[in-house]
Design a protein around this motif. Structure first.
Motif, PDB file in Angstrom:
ATOM      1  N   ASP A  61      -3.224 -13.155  -4.218  1.00 46.03           N
ATOM      2  CA  ASP A  61      -3.941 -13.295  -2.950  1.00 46.03           C
ATOM      3  C   ASP A  61      -3.006 -13.579  -1.786  1.00 46.03           C
ATOM      4  OD1 ASP A  61      -6.359 -12.797  -4.169  1.00 46.03           O
ATOM      5  OD2 ASP A  61      -6.876 -14.919  -4.396  1.00 46.03           O
ATOM      6  N   ALA A  62      -1.994 -14.418  -2.007  1.00 47.31           N
ATOM      7  CA  ALA A  62      -1.064 -14.762  -0.931  1.00 47.31           C
ATOM      8  C   ALA A  62      -0.282 -13.525  -0.481  1.00 47.31           C
ATOM      9  CB  ALA A  62      -0.103 -15.852  -1.391  1.00 47.31           C
ATOM     10  N   ARG A  63       0.114 -12.703  -1.414  1.00 46.47           N
ATOM     11  CA  ARG A  63       0.866 -11.477  -1.093  1.00 46.47           C
ATOM     12  C   ARG A  63      -0.030 -10.494  -0.328  1.00 46.47           C
ATOM     13  NH1 ARG A  63       4.992  -8.949   0.611  1.00 46.47           N
ATOM     14  NH2 ARG A  63       5.473  -7.004  -0.411  1.00 46.47           N
ATOM     15  N   THR A  64      -1.273 -10.386  -0.759  1.00 50.76           N
ATOM     16  CA  THR A  64      -2.228  -9.513  -0.079  1.00 50.76           C
ATOM     17  C   THR A  64      -2.445  -9.964   1.358  1.00 50.76           C
ATOM     18  OG1 THR A  64      -3.350  -9.071  -2.175  1.00 50.76           O
ATOM     19  CG2 THR A  64      -4.568  -8.567  -0.172  1.00 50.76           C
ATOM     20  N   GLU A  65      -2.615 -11.267   1.554  1.00 48.85           N
ATOM     21  CA  GLU A  65      -2.801 -11.804   2.909  1.00 48.85           C
ATOM     22  C   GLU A  65      -1.587 -11.527   3.783  1.00 48.85           C
ATOM     23  OE1 GLU A  65      -5.422 -13.144   4.477  1.00 48.85           O
ATOM     24  OE2 GLU A  65      -6.593 -12.671   2.689  1.00 48.85           O
ATOM     25  N   ALA A  66      -0.386 -11.669   3.218  1.00 44.72           N
ATOM     26  CA  ALA A  66       0.836 -11.412   3.985  1.00 44.72           C
ATOM     27  C   ALA A  66       0.905  -9.952   4.421  1.00 44.72           C
ATOM     28  CB  ALA A  66       2.061 -11.780   3.155  1.00 44.72           C
ATOM     29  N   LEU A  68      -1.667  -7.903   4.858  1.00 40.56           N
ATOM     30  CA  LEU A  68      -2.696  -7.681   5.871  1.00 40.56           C
ATOM     31  C   LEU A  68      -2.282  -8.227   7.229  1.00 40.56           C
ATOM     32  CD1 LEU A  68      -5.928  -8.425   3.804  1.00 40.56           C
ATOM     33  CD2 LEU A  68      -5.112  -6.207   4.619  1.00 40.56           C
ATOM     34  N   LYS A  69      -1.609  -9.371   7.256  1.00 44.38           N
ATOM     35  CA  LYS A  69      -1.126  -9.934   8.515  1.00 44.38           C
ATOM     36  C   LYS A  69      -0.088  -9.028   9.160  1.00 44.38           C
ATOM     37  CE  LYS A  69      -2.084 -14.772   7.591  1.00 44.38           C
ATOM     38  NZ  LYS A  69      -1.537 -16.096   7.310  1.00 44.38           N
ATOM     39  N   LYS A  70       0.805  -8.457   8.343  1.00 44.43           N
ATOM     40  CA  LYS A  70       1.811  -7.537   8.881  1.00 44.43           C
ATOM     41  C   LYS A  70       1.150  -6.300   9.469  1.00 44.43           C
ATOM     42  CE  LYS A  70       5.857  -8.659   6.096  1.00 44.43           C
ATOM     43  NZ  LYS A  70       6.831  -8.141   5.120  1.00 44.43           N
ATOM     44  N   LEU A  71       0.132  -5.771   8.786  1.00 44.75           N
ATOM     45  CA  LEU A  71      -0.580  -4.608   9.304  1.00 44.75           C
ATOM     46  C   LEU A  71      -1.271  -4.932  10.625  1.00 44.75           C
ATOM     47  CD1 LEU A  71      -2.150  -3.147   6.040  1.00 44.75           C
ATOM     48  CD2 LEU A  71      -0.394  -2.095   7.468  1.00 44.75           C
ATOM     49  N   ASP A  72      -1.914  -6.077  10.695  1.00 43.68           N
ATOM     50  CA  ASP A  72      -2.571  -6.490  11.935  1.00 43.68           C
ATOM     51  C   ASP A  72      -1.554  -6.641  13.069  1.00 43.68           C
ATOM     52  OD1 ASP A  72      -5.113  -6.462  10.901  1.00 43.68           O
ATOM     53  OD2 ASP A  72      -5.186  -8.609  10.506  1.00 43.68           O
ATOM     54  N   ALA A  73      -0.415  -7.241  12.766  1.00 37.52           N
ATOM     55  CA  ALA A  73       0.609  -7.439  13.782  1.00 37.52           C
ATOM     56  C   ALA A  73       1.171  -6.105  14.276  1.00 37.52           C
ATOM     57  CB  ALA A  73       1.730  -8.316  13.238  1.00 37.52           C
TER      58      ALA A  73
END
Length: 77
Positions: A61-66, A68-73
């Motif tokens: 989950d932590a890797r997935t969130e990271a 997704l944050k990069k994609l959003d940024a």
């Protein structure tokens, strides 16, 4: 007769060979024979999945969130 909306909901199962009943698979293929827009959608989905690396184990989950944050940024969100 299926509508295009149904194709987009079931296209991933059709492309990756997931569990679809024989009846569902037949209905999807019949629609694809008649609808060039959905054929294009499925063709593009197959191409996209062909370019993505295959992941044997699910991401944590932590890797997935990271990711997704990069994609959003990168999209300026």
């Amino acid at each position: 007769m299926l509508k295009c909306k149904h194709i987009t909901e079931k296209a991933d199962a059709l492309v990756d060979g997931s569990a679809l009943s024989r009846r569902e698979r037949f209905a999807l293929r019949l629609h694809l024979m008649m609808c060039r827009h959905c054929r294009r959608y499925v063709r593009q989905l197959r191409a996209l999945l062909g370019f993505l690396p295959r992941q044997e184990e699910p991401l944590e989950d932590a890797r997935t969130e990271a990711i997704l944050k990069k994609l959003d940024a990168s999209q300026g969100h």
